[in-house]
Design a protein around this motif. Structure first.
Motif, short mmCIF file in Angstrom:
data_model
loop_
_atom_site.label_atom_id
_atom_site.label_comp_id
_atom_site.label_asym_id
_atom_site.label_seq_id
_atom_site.Cartn_x
_atom_site.Cartn_y
_atom_site.Cartn_z
N GLY A 130 -32.94 -21.81 1.37
CA GLY A 130 -32.53 -20.40 1.70
C GLY A 130 -31.35 -20.29 2.17
O GLY A 130 -30.38 -19.50 1.97
N LEU A 131 -31.11 -21.06 3.16
CA LEU A 131 -29.88 -21.38 3.89
C LEU A 131 -28.60 -21.57 3.04
O LEU A 131 -27.58 -21.11 3.08
CB LEU A 131 -29.75 -22.34 5.01
N LEU A 153 -28.48 -20.78 -0.36
CA LEU A 153 -28.26 -19.46 -0.77
C LEU A 153 -27.24 -18.58 0.01
O LEU A 153 -26.44 -17.88 -0.66
CB LEU A 153 -29.55 -18.70 -1.16
N ARG A 154 -27.66 -18.30 1.18
CA ARG A 154 -26.78 -17.48 1.99
C ARG A 154 -25.36 -18.16 2.25
O ARG A 154 -24.39 -17.13 2.30
CB ARG A 154 -27.64 -17.51 3.48
N LYS A 160 -18.95 -24.24 -1.10
CA LYS A 160 -19.19 -23.33 -1.64
C LYS A 160 -19.10 -23.31 -3.16
O LYS A 160 -19.90 -22.84 -3.91
CB LYS A 160 -18.02 -22.08 -1.32
N LEU A 203 -21.85 -16.62 7.07
CA LEU A 203 -22.68 -17.88 7.64
C LEU A 203 -21.90 -19.08 7.39
O LEU A 203 -21.43 -19.16 6.41
CB LEU A 203 -24.23 -17.84 7.03
N MET A 231 -23.79 -17.24 -0.71
CA MET A 231 -23.30 -15.70 -0.90
C MET A 231 -22.02 -15.41 -0.17
O MET A 231 -21.54 -14.20 -0.31
CB MET A 231 -24.54 -14.81 -0.36
N ASP A 280 -21.68 -14.38 3.38
CA ASP A 280 -21.89 -13.27 4.12
C ASP A 280 -21.53 -13.65 5.51
O ASP A 280 -21.78 -12.84 6.56
CB ASP A 280 -23.32 -12.76 4.14
N ALA A 283 -25.89 -22.61 9.76
CA ALA A 283 -27.01 -22.91 8.77
C ALA A 283 -27.72 -23.93 9.60
O ALA A 283 -29.05 -24.24 9.34
CB ALA A 283 -26.49 -23.03 7.56
#
Length: 219
Positions: free
Chosen positions: A181-182, A184-185, A117, A192, A188, A190, A197
């Motif tokens: 995109g994964l 970025l998720r 992270k 995930l 974030m 959230d 991922a």
């Protein structure tokens, strides 16, 4: 007068020790910069924050990097080098099989050594500044091109092997976009996980190259 071998050896050891200490402190500061970027973001990160995070004096930061910009460039350089070394090692370890290489590259993006992270947040901080900072674009540009070209070449080879009705370049671009995109998720936070991922990226491989992949691995 020449130094005795014992004295020379001691001098050499001290020199190596000073070099090791310098490199250790530089790395401490880079790691502290990654932490600060993850915690505070780009604009709010200061040399004082980095010094405090590394447990070093502010004078040490100035001695090694002179300015915030030089410290940030060194941090981005380190992260880019680390990422490139990671995926290149995964590619080499996979062997000569095209499917195995693509599988390994996708898995490498979600490895706990590279996909954390704090590092994802630091990457996002740099991405947010890249448009207005040509130095950042230039630093990672050549590596990004090589990375993308590797995916294109692998997709082209799999297309030939499996007779898939795909456009290899577009397929490679879409796969890289899925993985970005994964990331970025994950950044974030959230809910995930890295495992989920990775499974989502694998789902893409299975859908596009069904003759080569299953959810569990290679056919």
């Amino acid at each position: 007068m020449k130094l005795s071998s014992a004295v020379q050896e001691t001098a050499d050891q001290e020199k190596r020790g000073r070099k090791a200490s310098k490199e250790t402190r530089r790395q401490q500061l880079i790691e502290a910069t990654i932490d600060s970027l993850a915690k505070r973001g780009y604009s709010e990160t200061t040399l004082a924050d980095v010094a405090d995070g590394a447990g070093l004096s502010r004078g040490i930061v100035n001695f090694h990097f002179e300015s915030k910009e030089k410290l940030l460039i060194a941090t981005l350089q380190f992260m880019a080098d680390e990422y490139a070394a990671h995926w290149n090692a995964a590619l080499e370890k996979a062997g000569s099989g095209v499917a195995a290489q693509l599988w390994a590259l996708v898995a490498a993006d979600f490895d706990r050594r590279i996909c954390t992270k704090r590092k994802l947040a630091a990457w996002c901080a740099f991405w947010g500044e890249a448009k207005s900072r040509p130095t950042y674009q230039a630093l990672c540009g050549a590596r990004d091109v090589k990375y993308q070209e590797t995916f294109v070449a692998l997709c082209q080879a799999l297309k030939a092997e499996g007779g898939y009705a795909i456009v290899a370049e577009a397929t490679a671009l879409a796969l890289c976009a899925v993985m970005e995109g994964l990331w970025l998720r994950l950044m974030m936070g959230d809910g995930l996980t890295r495992e989920k991922a990775h499974a989502a990226a694998v789902e893409y491989l299975v859908a596009v190259f069904p003759a080569h992949f299953t959810r569990e691995g290679l056919k």
